[in-house]
Write a protein that holds these residues in place. Structure first.
Motif, PDB file in Angstrom:
ATOM      1  N   ILE A 134      37.774  39.741  55.858  1.00  0.00           N
ATOM      2  CA  ILE A 134      36.647  41.000  55.058  1.00  0.00           C
ATOM      3  C   ILE A 134      37.389  40.830  54.075  1.00  0.00           C
ATOM      4  O   ILE A 134      37.133  40.943  52.709  1.00  0.00           O
ATOM      5  CB  ILE A 134      35.825  41.791  55.912  1.00  0.00           C
ATOM      6  CG1 ILE A 134      35.375  40.520  57.154  1.00  0.00           C
ATOM      7  CG2 ILE A 134      35.640  42.284  55.174  1.00  0.00           C
ATOM      8  CD1 ILE A 134      34.508  41.310  58.340  1.00  0.00           C
ATOM      9  N   GLN A 135      38.297  41.524  53.792  1.00  0.00           N
ATOM     10  CA  GLN A 135      38.982  42.522  52.943  1.00  0.00           C
ATOM     11  C   GLN A 135      39.257  41.240  51.493  1.00  0.00           C
ATOM     12  O   GLN A 135      39.449  41.548  50.122  1.00  0.00           O
ATOM     13  CB  GLN A 135      40.290  43.340  53.137  1.00  0.00           C
ATOM     14  CG  GLN A 135      41.254  43.814  51.726  1.00  0.00           C
ATOM     15  CD  GLN A 135      40.171  45.555  51.353  1.00  0.00           C
ATOM     16  OE1 GLN A 135      39.316  46.251  52.647  1.00  0.00           O
ATOM     17  NE2 GLN A 135      39.996  45.054  50.347  1.00  0.00           N
ATOM     18  N   TRP A 136      39.641  40.340  51.773  1.00  0.00           N
ATOM     19  CA  TRP A 136      40.435  39.639  50.883  1.00  0.00           C
ATOM     20  C   TRP A 136      38.724  38.757  50.058  1.00  0.00           C
ATOM     21  O   TRP A 136      38.366  38.930  48.759  1.00  0.00           O
ATOM     22  CB  TRP A 136      41.016  38.272  51.136  1.00  0.00           C
ATOM     23  CG  TRP A 136      42.002  38.114  51.942  1.00  0.00           C
ATOM     24  CD1 TRP A 136      42.823  39.426  51.161  1.00  0.00           C
ATOM     25  CD2 TRP A 136      42.429  37.811  52.920  1.00  0.00           C
ATOM     26  NE1 TRP A 136      43.867  39.207  52.249  1.00  0.00           N
ATOM     27  CE2 TRP A 136      44.321  38.252  52.844  1.00  0.00           C
ATOM     28  CE3 TRP A 136      42.292  36.648  53.639  1.00  0.00           C
ATOM     29  CZ2 TRP A 136      44.979  38.338  53.689  1.00  0.00           C
ATOM     30  CZ3 TRP A 136      43.656  35.842  54.521  1.00  0.00           C
ATOM     31  CH2 TRP A 136      44.975  36.802  54.725  1.00  0.00           C
ATOM     32  N   LEU A 137      37.306  38.666  50.878  1.00  0.00           N
ATOM     33  CA  LEU A 137      35.853  38.709  50.477  1.00  0.00           C
ATOM     34  C   LEU A 137      35.680  39.754  49.602  1.00  0.00           C
ATOM     35  O   LEU A 137      35.339  39.357  47.980  1.00  0.00           O
ATOM     36  CB  LEU A 137      35.085  38.343  51.899  1.00  0.00           C
ATOM     37  CG  LEU A 137      35.546  36.823  52.539  1.00  0.00           C
ATOM     38  CD1 LEU A 137      34.677  37.328  53.520  1.00  0.00           C
ATOM     39  CD2 LEU A 137      34.738  35.552  51.381  1.00  0.00           C
ATOM     40  N   LEU A 138      35.986  40.735  49.657  1.00  0.00           N
ATOM     41  CA  LEU A 138      35.663  42.170  49.138  1.00  0.00           C
ATOM     42  C   LEU A 138      36.460  42.514  47.602  1.00  0.00           C
ATOM     43  O   LEU A 138      36.714  42.481  46.684  1.00  0.00           O
ATOM     44  CB  LEU A 138      35.687  43.079  49.640  1.00  0.00           C
ATOM     45  CG  LEU A 138      34.531  43.606  50.711  1.00  0.00           C
ATOM     46  CD1 LEU A 138      35.171  44.522  51.824  1.00  0.00           C
ATOM     47  CD2 LEU A 138      33.063  43.386  50.229  1.00  0.00           C
ATOM     48  N   ASP A 139      38.009  41.807  47.524  1.00  0.00           N
ATOM     49  CA  ASP A 139      38.930  41.886  46.873  1.00  0.00           C
ATOM     50  C   ASP A 139      38.356  40.537  45.990  1.00  0.00           C
ATOM     51  O   ASP A 139      39.299  40.826  44.670  1.00  0.00           O
ATOM     52  CB  ASP A 139      40.059  41.707  46.811  1.00  0.00           C
ATOM     53  CG  ASP A 139      40.776  42.893  48.097  1.00  0.00           C
ATOM     54  OD1 ASP A 139      39.862  43.855  48.146  1.00  0.00           O
ATOM     55  OD2 ASP A 139      42.098  42.987  48.670  1.00  0.00           O
ATOM     56  N   GLY A 140      37.662  39.784  46.430  1.00  0.00           N
ATOM     57  CA  GLY A 140      37.322  38.629  45.040  1.00  0.00           C
ATOM     58  C   GLY A 140      38.802  37.541  45.572  1.00  0.00           C
ATOM     59  O   GLY A 140      38.378  37.060  45.005  1.00  0.00           O
ATOM     60  N   ARG A 141      39.884  37.421  46.112  1.00  0.00           N
ATOM     61  CA  ARG A 141      40.813  36.785  46.714  1.00  0.00           C
ATOM     62  C   ARG A 141      39.635  35.791  47.459  1.00  0.00           C
ATOM     63  O   ARG A 141      40.403  34.456  46.993  1.00  0.00           O
ATOM     64  CB  ARG A 141      41.918  37.119  47.615  1.00  0.00           C
ATOM     65  CG  ARG A 141      42.882  35.697  47.927  1.00  0.00           C
ATOM     66  CD  ARG A 141      44.465  36.563  48.562  1.00  0.00           C
ATOM     67  NE  ARG A 141      45.773  36.276  48.964  1.00  0.00           N
ATOM     68  CZ  ARG A 141      46.098  35.764  49.333  1.00  0.00           C
ATOM     69  NH1 ARG A 141      46.450  37.662  49.852  1.00  0.00           N
ATOM     70  NH2 ARG A 141      47.609  34.975  49.716  1.00  0.00           N
ATOM     71  N   LEU A 142      39.141  35.306  48.203  1.00  0.00           N
ATOM     72  CA  LEU A 142      38.179  34.427  48.895  1.00  0.00           C
ATOM     73  C   LEU A 142      36.563  34.329  48.611  1.00  0.00           C
ATOM     74  O   LEU A 142      35.942  35.382  47.748  1.00  0.00           O
ATOM     75  CB  LEU A 142      38.368  34.984  50.285  1.00  0.00           C
ATOM     76  CG  LEU A 142      39.869  34.330  50.970  1.00  0.00           C
ATOM     77  CD1 LEU A 142      39.973  35.538  52.143  1.00  0.00           C
ATOM     78  CD2 LEU A 142      40.674  33.245  50.685  1.00  0.00           C
ATOM     79  N   ASP A 143      36.060  33.072  48.460  1.00  0.00           N
ATOM     80  CA  ASP A 143      35.055  32.606  47.997  1.00  0.00           C
ATOM     81  C   ASP A 143      33.807  32.888  49.733  1.00  0.00           C
ATOM     82  O   ASP A 143      32.643  33.406  49.406  1.00  0.00           O
ATOM     83  CB  ASP A 143      34.299  31.337  47.324  1.00  0.00           C
ATOM     84  CG  ASP A 143      35.389  30.765  46.628  1.00  0.00           C
ATOM     85  OD1 ASP A 143      35.016  32.343  45.615  1.00  0.00           O
ATOM     86  OD2 ASP A 143      36.337  30.302  45.866  1.00  0.00           O
ATOM     87  N   LEU A 144      34.531  31.791  50.666  1.00  0.00           N
ATOM     88  CA  LEU A 144      33.982  32.527  52.168  1.00  0.00           C
ATOM     89  C   LEU A 144      35.617  32.690  52.701  1.00  0.00           C
ATOM     90  O   LEU A 144      36.100  32.183  52.942  1.00  0.00           O
ATOM     91  CB  LEU A 144      33.682  30.773  52.329  1.00  0.00           C
ATOM     92  CG  LEU A 144      32.137  29.914  51.330  1.00  0.00           C
ATOM     93  CD1 LEU A 144      32.488  28.773  51.365  1.00  0.00           C
ATOM     94  CD2 LEU A 144      31.146  31.125  51.573  1.00  0.00           C
ATOM     95  N   GLY A 145      34.568  33.165  53.712  1.00  0.00           N
ATOM     96  CA  GLY A 145      35.635  32.920  55.201  1.00  0.00           C
ATOM     97  C   GLY A 145      34.823  33.217  56.381  1.00  0.00           C
ATOM     98  O   GLY A 145      33.800  33.686  56.208  1.00  0.00           O
ATOM     99  N   PHE A 146      35.439  32.171  57.229  1.00  0.00           N
ATOM    100  CA  PHE A 146      35.097  32.503  59.033  1.00  0.00           C
ATOM    101  C   PHE A 146      35.769  33.715  59.201  1.00  0.00           C
ATOM    102  O   PHE A 146      36.963  33.854  59.052  1.00  0.00           O
ATOM    103  CB  PHE A 146      35.634  31.380  59.503  1.00  0.00           C
ATOM    104  CG  PHE A 146      35.219  30.293  58.699  1.00  0.00           C
ATOM    105  CD1 PHE A 146      33.763  29.148  59.483  1.00  0.00           C
ATOM    106  CD2 PHE A 146      36.071  29.142  58.460  1.00  0.00           C
ATOM    107  CE1 PHE A 146      33.281  28.178  59.481  1.00  0.00           C
ATOM    108  CE2 PHE A 146      35.827  28.611  57.750  1.00  0.00           C
ATOM    109  CZ  PHE A 146      34.436  27.508  58.094  1.00  0.00           C
TER     110      PHE A 146
END
Length: 301
Positions: free
Chosen positions: A144-156
């Motif tokens: 969730i944090q990586w999604l918010l940081d812009g490191r990920l596009d999608l996450g399970f």
């Protein structure tokens, strides 16, 4: 790229920002260079030029590796945002030209990585061979944090009450009671929660425990928790040895378990697994294709 500040030019390039982010992620100039296909001197020059453009130090090198400065932390989210929008622009341009190219960054936790990801990646590569997929493994809060940081596009991730990302449910993962084959509860078709609470219990740790604890609390029960363990195989070994019984999500369990019975309890309890993004409407073309294929595949399992 040229940004204006105070009447003076702040000259930065995309590659300099990519180098900065890669150093932060790898904590190493050498590893960053290897990942980007650059020499260490080129990496050092890129960071030096970026720091000169910014006017302050972004990275400190010490014995433990490369460490981001306080000012660097302030810039990191902005730079990741610039890189994400740059990738979006590239993919939109390629989409306009009728090309199916790009890159999608996906975060996943262990049981999804083992059970779903091989099929998803295999199908995706067959349909979109020119789209690169970068996989990053972590726990739910990390993703969730990586999604918010812009490191990920999608996450399970798992569906929780405290999500600040958009979430698409994919599958309900039921919880199973693990007991030795010769355990008194093995004769019960679907043991009750009250029966489970009366035996020594091994609590799963991090991720699975929230649903299990909530289940006992809803019935005002206080289970006899002897151990709290994270590793699935360790829990299975302890159950097999008769040290205690446990409750685990079905997706985390191996296909074959000797001398152990896995059965559902009388009250249906499950965790909901889904895929998340900061905003589904703003997905890049590549991430959008991965999202749609995942929904189609997992929805049929």
């Amino acid at each position: 790229m040229k940004l204006m500040k105070g009447g003076k030019g702040m000259n930065m390039t995309i590659i300099q920002m990519e180098v900065f982010v890669k150093i932060v992620e790898t904590k190493s100039f050498t590893k960053a260079g290897e990942d980007l296909g650059m020499t260490q001197s080129a990496v050092s020059h890129a960071i030096s030029s970026l720091e000169s453009a910014m006017g302050f130090q972004l990275i400190i090198r010490n014995r433990s590796g490369a460490v981001i400065t306080t000012n660097g932390e302030k810039m990191l989210a902005h730079i990741r945002n610039i890189l994400r929008h740059t990738e979006l622009m590239k993919q939109d341009a390629k989409s306009i030209m009728g090309l199916q190219k790009g890159k999608v960054r996906v975060g996943s936790f262990e049981s999804v990585m083992i059970n779903w990801m091989p099929d998803i990646i295999g199908q995706f590569q067959q349909q979109f061979p020119d789209i690169e997929v970068e996989l990053i493994e972590g726990d739910y809060q990390d993703i969730i944090q990586w999604l918010l940081d812009g490191r990920l596009d999608l996450g399970f991730i798992l569906e929780t009450e405290r999500m600040n990302v958009e979430f698409q449910p994919l599958k309900d993962d039921h919880l199973s009671l693990l007991i030795p084959c010769d355990h008194p509860l093995s004769k019960e078709r679907e043991p009750s929660i009250e029966q489970v609470a009366s035996y020594p219990f091994i609590m799963p740790k991090k991720g699975c425990d929230e649903q299990v604890r909530r289940m006992f609390k809803a019935e005002d029960l206080d289970p006899d928790v002897r151990f709290v363990i994270k590793d699935v195989h360790s829990i299975i070994a302890m159950v097999k040895s008769g040290i205690g019984i446990s409750i685990m999500p079905e997706l985390t369990l191996p296909k074959h378990m000797d001398m152990i019975k896995a059965t559902r309890i009388c009250k249906e309890v499950y965790r909901t697994i889904g895929i998340a993004a900061p905003a589904f409407k703003r997905l890049s073309p590549a991430a959008g294709k991965f999202f749609e294929l995942t929904k189609a595949l997992v929805g049929n399992t």
